[in-house]
Design an enzyme around this catalytic site. Structure first.
Site, short mmCIF file in Angstrom:
data_model
loop_
_atom_site.label_atom_id
_atom_site.label_comp_id
_atom_site.label_asym_id
_atom_site.label_seq_id
_atom_site.Cartn_x
_atom_site.Cartn_y
_atom_site.Cartn_z
N LYS A 124 0.86 -1.19 0.00
CA LYS A 124 0.00 0.00 0.00
C LYS A 124 0.89 1.24 0.00
CE LYS A 124 -2.91 2.86 2.92
NZ LYS A 124 -3.87 2.98 4.02
N GLY A 159 -8.61 8.65 9.61
CA GLY A 159 -8.89 8.65 11.05
C GLY A 159 -9.98 9.61 11.48
N ALA A 206 -9.83 5.07 4.06
CA ALA A 206 -9.83 6.22 4.97
C ALA A 206 -11.18 6.93 5.01
CB ALA A 206 -8.76 7.25 4.62
N GLY A 207 -11.59 7.24 6.22
CA GLY A 207 -12.76 8.07 6.43
C GLY A 207 -13.99 7.37 6.94
N ASN A 220 -9.25 1.25 9.53
CA ASN A 220 -8.52 0.93 10.74
C ASN A 220 -9.20 1.56 11.96
OD1 ASN A 220 -4.94 0.74 11.52
ND2 ASN A 220 -6.64 0.58 12.91
#
Lengths: 261, 67
Positions: free
Chosen positions: A100, A161, A187-188, A209
């Site tokens: 990644k 995040g 993300a998000g 995550n």
């Protein structure tokens, strides 16, 4: 069978998860298991010198026979640092070449620097890496990454995040419609409905995550995310009913209603 | 003695030390790690034969949790 194919390898799960921000490796392991994810991201960092070799290692909690590691370049702000990090990752993981790539442009927003990202992707692809690239939701940039040979394009849904969800479904839709390679929202995502929306738009997968690790009960949220990704995918495949703005349509028969009318 | 930089910190090592000697001295032998020396990867198989020089810059990394 509906499968996700990345760089020629087949996956049953369309949920990819990170391994950061957990309480300990045991919680990481339990959350990853509950998520059903097969691809897990890991970061590459300087080892603590003076730390004894008996210290637990993340890779021991997540056996390589069971998971595909996706080493990332989180924290890198230049193409050079990102490339060096992934060369180290490939050595660390015995020649593993699925990576990644993310090159950040700003420590506050963690917004990607697409210019540096393109430079890094060119070098990495030339060196035989299979690059899954984190990028902005700019459709033209996304198309360029796909044309270069990135094996997946991973636009942000909102800031890393932030848990703000899918802020620009319209751009994501353009990217999904245009690209031949898997488009994965990275993300998000903040909660299960965000993941479902991404999948309903037609994303090939979702990478998250903090939405799991930052939940009050991460293991339970991991299970919720697995279901949301599956539900969203099935809804996409089923083909949703068309929206009828300001036009109601009764579900029950109109005729035969008792009463005066 | 020679002085070199490991993960950003200065360290002294005896002359003619190899990468294999270094990881024993640092007590990280057997750990799952990767090493870069002056910008180039040192493959695991090359640890015993790779001699360290004064002012070498080494990065020694491991996999950690991350998104």
């Amino acid at each position: 069978m509906d499968e996700l194919i990345i760089a020629g390898k087949t996956y049953r799960s369309r949920l990819l998860v990170g391994t950061g921000k957990y309480r300990d490796f045991e919680q990481t392991r339990l959350a990853v298991e509950a998520s059903g994810a097969e691809i897990v991201t890991v970061a590459i960092r300087r080892t603590n010198l003076g730390q004894d070799a008996g210290q637990p290692n993340l890779l021991d909690s997540l056996p390589p026979a069971k998971y595909t590691y996706l080493p990332n370049t989180a924290g890198c702000y230049t193409a050079d640092d990102a490339v060096r990090t992934l060369r180290l990752a490939r050595e660390l993981l015995d020649g593993h070449d699925l990576v990644k790539l993310e090159v950040l442009g700003d420590p506050k927003s963690l917004y990607p620097n697409v210019i540096e990202t393109i430079k890094a992707a060119e070098i990495l692809i030339r060196e035989g890496f299979k690059v899954m690239v984190y990028t902005s939701d700019d459709p033209i940039v996304a198309r360029q990454f796909a044309a270069m040979g990135c094996v997946a394009v991973m636009p942000l849904a909102s800031l890393i995040g932030s848990g703000m969800g899918i802020l620009n479904p319209w751009n994501l839709q353009i990217i999904i419609n245009e690209l031949q390679v898997p488009v994965i929202v990275d993300a998000g995502v903040g909660t299960a409905s965000d993941a479902a929306i991404a999948m309903e738009l037609g994303c090939a997968g979702v990478l998250m995550n903090t939405a799991i690790a930052g939940a009050e009960h991460p293991v339970m949220m991991a299970g919720a995310m697995q279901k949301a990704v599956q539900a969203g995918r099935e809804a996409f495949l089923a083909g949703r009913m068309p929206k009828k703005i300001y036009t109601a349509s009764p579900s029950s028969p109109v005729a035969g209603v008792i009463g005066s009318r | 003695m020679i002085e070199l930089t490991i993960n950003g910190a200065r360290k002294q090592l005896h002359q003619s030390a190899t990468v294999a000697d270094l990881i024993i001295e640092l007590d990280i032998a057997g750990k799952r790690l990767a090493i870069e020396r002056n910008g180039d990867i040192v493959p695991r198989s090359a640890y015993p034969a790779t001699r360290l020089h004064a002012d070498d810059k080494l990065e020694i990394v491991v996999a950690v949790g991350g998104g």
